[in-house]
Design a protein around this motif. Structure first.
Motif, PDB file in Angstrom:
ATOM      1  N   THR A 104      46.037  30.424  67.746  1.00 43.76           N
ATOM      2  CA  THR A 104      46.370  30.104  66.355  1.00 43.76           C
ATOM      3  C   THR A 104      46.637  29.954  65.349  1.00 43.76           C
ATOM      4  N   HIS A 105      47.732  30.309  64.377  1.00 42.24           N
ATOM      5  CA  HIS A 105      48.903  31.132  63.807  1.00 42.24           C
ATOM      6  C   HIS A 105      48.694  30.102  62.193  1.00 42.24           C
ATOM      7  N   CYS A 106      48.970  30.719  61.391  1.00 40.05           N
ATOM      8  CA  CYS A 106      49.323  29.966  60.204  1.00 40.05           C
ATOM      9  C   CYS A 106      50.119  31.231  58.909  1.00 40.05           C
ATOM     10  N   ILE A 107      50.190  30.364  58.409  1.00 36.97           N
ATOM     11  CA  ILE A 107      50.665  31.049  56.537  1.00 36.97           C
ATOM     12  C   ILE A 107      49.595  31.063  55.929  1.00 36.97           C
ATOM     13  N   VAL A 108      49.211  31.663  54.849  1.00 36.59           N
ATOM     14  CA  VAL A 108      48.050  31.368  53.406  1.00 36.59           C
ATOM     15  C   VAL A 108      48.847  32.124  52.830  1.00 36.59           C
ATOM     16  N   ILE A 109      48.979  32.053  51.478  1.00 38.15           N
ATOM     17  CA  ILE A 109      48.795  32.424  50.093  1.00 38.15           C
ATOM     18  C   ILE A 109      47.000  32.801  49.650  1.00 38.15           C
ATOM     19  N   MET A 110      47.561  34.154  49.142  1.00 35.42           N
ATOM     20  CA  MET A 110      45.892  34.169  48.174  1.00 35.42           C
ATOM     21  C   MET A 110      46.960  34.881  46.904  1.00 35.42           C
ATOM     22  N   VAL A 111      45.940  34.506  45.540  1.00 32.86           N
ATOM     23  CA  VAL A 111      46.820  35.017  44.274  1.00 32.86           C
ATOM     24  C   VAL A 111      45.517  35.887  43.994  1.00 32.86           C
ATOM     25  N   ALA A 112      45.330  36.877  43.410  1.00 32.79           N
ATOM     26  CA  ALA A 112      44.625  38.052  42.479  1.00 32.79           C
ATOM     27  C   ALA A 112      44.872  36.928  40.969  1.00 32.79           C
ATOM     28  N   VAL A 113      43.348  37.251  41.076  1.00 30.85           N
ATOM     29  CA  VAL A 113      43.257  37.127  39.679  1.00 30.85           C
ATOM     30  C   VAL A 113      42.101  38.093  39.105  1.00 30.85           C
ATOM     31  N   ASP A 114      42.175  37.867  37.513  1.00 29.63           N
ATOM     32  CA  ASP A 114      41.202  38.940  36.536  1.00 29.63           C
ATOM     33  C   ASP A 114      39.529  38.427  36.545  1.00 29.63           C
ATOM     34  N   ASP A 115      38.703  38.796  36.126  1.00 27.69           N
ATOM     35  CA  ASP A 115      37.377  38.609  35.822  1.00 27.69           C
ATOM     36  C   ASP A 115      37.893  37.203  34.627  1.00 27.69           C
ATOM     37  N   ALA A 116      38.567  37.143  34.058  1.00 28.74           N
ATOM     38  CA  ALA A 116      38.793  35.738  33.684  1.00 28.74           C
ATOM     39  C   ALA A 116      39.432  34.637  34.441  1.00 28.74           C
ATOM     40  N   GLY A 117      38.927  35.005  35.115  1.00 32.28           N
ATOM     41  CA  GLY A 117      39.804  33.873  36.588  1.00 32.28           C
ATOM     42  C   GLY A 117      41.493  33.195  36.704  1.00 32.28           C
ATOM     43  N   LYS A 118      42.085  34.750  35.637  1.00 33.76           N
ATOM     44  CA  LYS A 118      43.930  34.215  35.797  1.00 33.76           C
ATOM     45  C   LYS A 118      44.456  35.176  36.509  1.00 33.76           C
ATOM     46  N   PRO A 119      45.734  34.206  37.151  1.00 37.63           N
ATOM     47  CA  PRO A 119      46.635  35.565  37.708  1.00 37.63           C
ATOM     48  C   PRO A 119      47.214  36.571  37.015  1.00 37.63           C
ATOM     49  N   THR A 120      47.055  37.486  37.430  1.00 36.36           N
ATOM     50  CA  THR A 120      47.090  38.543  37.924  1.00 36.36           C
ATOM     51  C   THR A 120      48.060  40.027  38.482  1.00 36.36           C
ATOM     52  N   ASP A 121      48.990  40.418  37.866  1.00 38.82           N
ATOM     53  CA  ASP A 121      50.051  41.391  39.245  1.00 38.82           C
ATOM     54  C   ASP A 121      49.635  42.016  40.020  1.00 38.82           C
ATOM     55  N   VAL A 122      50.180  41.759  41.391  1.00 39.32           N
ATOM     56  CA  VAL A 122      49.412  42.679  42.117  1.00 39.32           C
ATOM     57  C   VAL A 122      50.931  43.947  42.705  1.00 39.32           C
ATOM     58  N   PRO A 123      50.538  44.194  43.830  1.00 35.68           N
ATOM     59  CA  PRO A 123      51.794  45.430  44.193  1.00 35.68           C
ATOM     60  C   PRO A 123      52.858  44.993  44.165  1.00 35.68           C
ATOM     61  N   GLU A 124      54.307  45.025  44.241  1.00 41.10           N
ATOM     62  CA  GLU A 124      55.233  44.708  45.459  1.00 41.10           C
ATOM     63  C   GLU A 124      54.708  45.737  47.021  1.00 41.10           C
ATOM     64  N   TRP A 125      55.037  43.883  47.835  1.00 42.76           N
ATOM     65  CA  TRP A 125      55.687  44.314  49.178  1.00 42.76           C
ATOM     66  C   TRP A 125      56.881  45.017  48.995  1.00 42.76           C
ATOM     67  N   LYS A 126      57.857  45.454  49.665  1.00 43.35           N
ATOM     68  CA  LYS A 126      59.380  45.769  49.952  1.00 43.35           C
ATOM     69  C   LYS A 126      58.848  46.111  51.556  1.00 43.35           C
ATOM     70  N   PRO A 127      60.097  45.229  52.571  1.00 37.35           N
ATOM     71  CA  PRO A 127      59.616  45.245  54.009  1.00 37.35           C
ATOM     72  C   PRO A 127      61.195  45.973  54.612  1.00 37.35           C
ATOM     73  N   LEU A 128      60.568  46.815  55.436  1.00 33.56           N
ATOM     74  CA  LEU A 128      61.240  48.737  55.583  1.00 33.56           C
ATOM     75  C   LEU A 128      61.802  48.040  56.911  1.00 33.56           C
ATOM     76  N   PHE A 129      61.357  47.102  57.564  1.00 36.98           N
ATOM     77  CA  PHE A 129      61.844  47.494  58.993  1.00 36.98           C
ATOM     78  C   PHE A 129      63.056  45.624  59.720  1.00 36.98           C
ATOM     79  N   ASP A 130      63.599  45.883  60.552  1.00 36.17           N
ATOM     80  CA  ASP A 130      64.469  45.114  60.747  1.00 36.17           C
ATOM     81  C   ASP A 130      63.007  43.038  60.746  1.00 36.17           C
TER      82      ASP A 130
END
Length: 158
Positions: A104-130
């Motif tokens: 099986t293969h798929c894509i999932v999008i997860m959202v980080a939330v704070d204690d109030a359930g509101k979206p909160t910032d996540v660290p940026e991921w920067k690709p390095l390899f092709d």
């Protein structure tokens, strides 16, 4: 520490309780394993509680049999402000043999939330390899396609 662990793999045995009426592992069980791996990966990357915002493009390639060792791998392939796009692969095989096949293969999008359930910032991921740049670019193209599909679906929501 957030922003360091980009990939997680869960390993376990497929059990008789996971089987459908056809004698193979039920798609719903596989989807649960996908969600668990996605959560573990997103929480490790963000350092925060995360919720599932989207799961799509699920491709059931081959069946999983009872007694197979199952490996569900999740990898961050794109980050937004609060979201993480994850590529998920499920592989399985005989536990007595090191070979695993893609089930099986798929894509999932997860959202980080704070204690109030509101979206909160996540660290940026920067690709390095092709390969990672290609995965990121694919995630962006899929995001654009989902926006178009969402606009079309609005006609069906009343």
């Amino acid at each position: 520490m957030a922003g360091l662990e980009r990939q997680v793999t869960l390993r376990f045995l497929a059990e008789p309780a996971d089987v459908n009426f056809g004698g193979k592992v039920h798609g719903g069980a596989v989807m649960k394993w996908i969600d668990l791996a996605a959560y573990a990966c997103a929480a490790a990357w963000s350092g925060k509680y995360c919720i599932t915002a989207y799961a799509g493009g699920i491709r059931f390639v081959k069946p999983i049999h009872v007694g197979n060792i199952v490996e569900t791998s999740a990898k961050v392939i794109y980050t937004g402000r609060s979201s993480m796009h994850l590529a998920i692969d499920v592989k399985a095989g005989d536990p007595k043999n090191p070979e695993r096949y893609l089930t099986t293969h798929c894509i999932v999008i997860m959202v980080a939330v704070d204690d109030a359930g509101k979206p909160t910032d996540v660290p940026e991921w920067k690709p390095l390899f092709d390969e990672d740049i290609a995965l990121r670019d694919s995630a962006i193209r899929l995001m654009d396609m989902r926006k178009k599909i969402g606009a079309e679906m609005e006609a069906h929501v009343k």
